[in-house]
Design an enzyme around this catalytic site. Structure first.
Site, short mmCIF file in Angstrom:
data_model
loop_
_atom_site.label_atom_id
_atom_site.label_comp_id
_atom_site.label_asym_id
_atom_site.label_seq_id
_atom_site.Cartn_x
_atom_site.Cartn_y
_atom_site.Cartn_z
N ARG A 1 45.49 54.84 28.70
CA ARG A 1 45.38 55.78 29.81
C ARG A 1 43.93 56.20 30.09
O ARG A 1 43.67 56.86 31.09
CB ARG A 1 46.20 57.06 29.52
CG ARG A 1 47.68 56.82 29.25
CD ARG A 1 48.42 56.41 30.49
NE ARG A 1 49.84 56.30 30.25
CZ ARG A 1 50.47 55.18 29.88
NH1 ARG A 1 49.78 54.05 29.73
NH2 ARG A 1 51.78 55.17 29.68
N SER B 1 53.94 39.06 37.38
CA SER B 1 55.27 38.87 36.81
C SER B 1 56.06 37.84 37.59
O SER B 1 55.98 37.76 38.83
CB SER B 1 56.03 40.20 36.81
OG SER B 1 57.37 40.02 36.42
N LYS C 1 53.08 37.23 24.71
CA LYS C 1 53.09 38.69 24.81
C LYS C 1 54.30 39.25 24.06
O LYS C 1 55.42 38.76 24.23
CB LYS C 1 53.15 39.10 26.28
CG LYS C 1 52.96 40.57 26.56
CD LYS C 1 52.81 40.79 28.07
CE LYS C 1 52.57 42.24 28.41
NZ LYS C 1 53.77 43.08 28.16
N TYR D 1 59.32 34.39 31.69
CA TYR D 1 60.32 34.67 30.66
C TYR D 1 61.02 33.36 30.27
O TYR D 1 61.03 32.41 31.04
CB TYR D 1 61.38 35.66 31.18
CG TYR D 1 60.88 37.06 31.37
CD1 TYR D 1 60.72 37.92 30.29
CD2 TYR D 1 60.57 37.54 32.64
CE1 TYR D 1 60.27 39.22 30.46
CE2 TYR D 1 60.12 38.84 32.83
CZ TYR D 1 59.97 39.67 31.74
OH TYR D 1 59.51 40.95 31.90
N THR E 1 56.46 36.16 27.96
CA THR E 1 56.97 37.41 27.41
C THR E 1 58.31 37.15 26.73
O THR E 1 59.26 36.71 27.38
CB THR E 1 57.16 38.47 28.52
OG1 THR E 1 55.91 38.64 29.20
CG2 THR E 1 57.60 39.79 27.94
N HIS F 1 56.40 46.05 24.83
CA HIS F 1 56.95 46.05 26.19
C HIS F 1 56.92 47.45 26.80
O HIS F 1 57.82 47.86 27.54
CB HIS F 1 58.37 45.50 26.21
CG HIS F 1 58.69 44.75 27.46
ND1 HIS F 1 58.75 43.37 27.51
CD2 HIS F 1 58.96 45.16 28.73
CE1 HIS F 1 59.06 42.99 28.74
NE2 HIS F 1 59.18 44.06 29.51
#
Length: 402
Positions: free
Chosen positions: A314, A109, A255, A131, A157, A279
């Site tokens: 998961r 990120s 994304k 971003y 994103t 998100h």
């Protein structure tokens, strides 16, 4: 004899993370926007899908490997970019080392707590996330820095509205960790000596600055300073997306796509890949689970670009279900952060091993020799499960072209 640091499930990693972390830190990991319906649906939707296993004809060896944007992966899971990983003093560097050891790509990120150069040194297979924030010149400077560090692809994103409505969670996060702030949070932090001890041994305080957004010759902004810059930036158009793609000049992943018309516009803008994403439930609450929207988007554009998915993964079986419905790979977020909180780098490796093992079991049970053989025929799909958003609104309309 101490407790075995190894855990068998992602759910156990989450349980240990909850026990180890101060409630404010743990709350920041699990909270979503408003009532958290999207977070719940992201995981519940996977449980609605069933498998259709075979009883004979299993393969003794299975190939789980793939590529994403030309980068080889040992199995189709990527580390999704998440901001300010204050759950462990090594943060993104520990995650990068874990990703490298397991042969998967690290997504970093731009809001990370460790610099892109440091993370790229630990894992050269790095995708950098950006971003639409600040001026065009600022964004070019950030892309150039990531490229110089060795980033192999750009993740952009654009789906983050970051609702202020947090009915059930999102704790207060301080802007800076000064003495006054530490005293205010002491009642929450002191009952978690294990977390404190990790930071004490590393001689690092949890870092809430954002080094990847440091301007040349300036200081790194705080998380909320960076967030303020994003809020004050005029939202991008599709022409802006095409400009970003051209400026980057390499593999480019968009994304946050949930609609078929947006997916088609992304192709028109020249993206190399997209991720079907909401998100992680931190955008508009009650957006459906990504796995429900994946098949329509994969059918619409999967023959032109690579389609990935994130949200709610998961288990290794979840990875198999996403691949069967058209995803090339998945990105994971909360799952590896729980592993990081539970046991640092080894905890992230543990989570990746759990997902790999579960995926291998699914490929075996379904009678395949490769992840590339998974199809919808391997699944039991309930009526009405698939959702096709934006399929009837022409992507060439004036609104879509803006």
């Amino acid at each position: 004899m101490g407790r075995n640091p190894w855990f068998e499930t992602v759910a156990e990693a989450q349980r240990r993370a909850k026990k180890r972390l101060p409630s404010t830190v743990y709350g920041a990991l699990v909270a979503g926007s408003e009532r958290g319906r999207t977070i719940d649906d992201n995981t519940a939707a996977f449980a609605e899908l069933g498998f259709a296993p075979r009883v004979v004809g299993h393969h003794a060896e299975r190939d789980l490997s793939t590529t994403v944007l030309g980068v080889p992966l040992s199995f189709p899971v990527l580390i999704s970019p998440t901001g300010v990983q204050a759950v462990d003093p090594e943060g993104e560097v520990a995650v990068a080392r874990a990703a490298a050891s397991r042969g998967v790509v690290m997504g970093l990120s731009s809001f990370a707590s460790r610099a892109v150069e440091e993370v790229a040194e630990a894992q050269p297979d790095l995708f950098y996330q950006l971003y639409w924030s600040g001026t065009r010149a600022t964004m070019v400077q950030r892309m150039d820095r990531a490229k110089a560090a060795g980033a192999k692809a750009l993740i952009v994103t654009l789906d983050w509205s970051f609702s202020h409505g947090r009915d059930w969670g999102s704790p207060a996060i301080p802007d800076r960790l000064d003495l006054k702030t530490m005293l205010r949070f002491a009642p929450d932090v002191l009952p978690h000596p294990g977390w404190l001890l990790r930071f004490a041994k590393s001689r690092r305080l949890p870092d809430l600055s954002v080094p990847n957004l440091r301007p040349p010759g300036g200081e790194a902004p705080t998380f909320f300073g960076a967030y303020g810059e994003w809020m004050q930036t005029t939202p991008p158009t599709w022409q802006d997306v095409a400009w970003l793609r051209a400026e980057w000049g390499g593999p480019f992943l968009l994304k946050g796509v949930t609609r078929v018309d947006d997916a088609r516009r992304a192709v028109d803008a020249g993206v190399s890949a997209l991720s079907v994403s909401n998100h992680g439930g931190n955008n508009l609450d009650t957006t459906p689970a990504t796995i429900r929207m994946l098949p329509a988007i994969a059918d619409a554009v999967g023959h032109q670009i690579e389609v990935l998915l994130d949200g709610g993964v998961r288990r290794g079986g979840d990875v198999a279900k996403a691949l069967a419905l058209g995803a090339r790979a998945v990105l994971i977020g909360r799952a590896y952060l729980w592993g990081l909180a539970a046991n640092g780098q080894a905890g992230v490796e543990n989570v990746l091993d759990i997902l790999r093992g579960g995926l291998d079991s699914a490929v075996l049970g379904l009678g395949h020799s490769s992840v590339h053989e998974l199809t919808p025929d391997d699944l039991v799909i309930p009526p009405g499960f698939r959702l096709e958003l934006g399929a009837r609104s022409g992507h060439d309309s004036p609104a879509a072209r803006a």
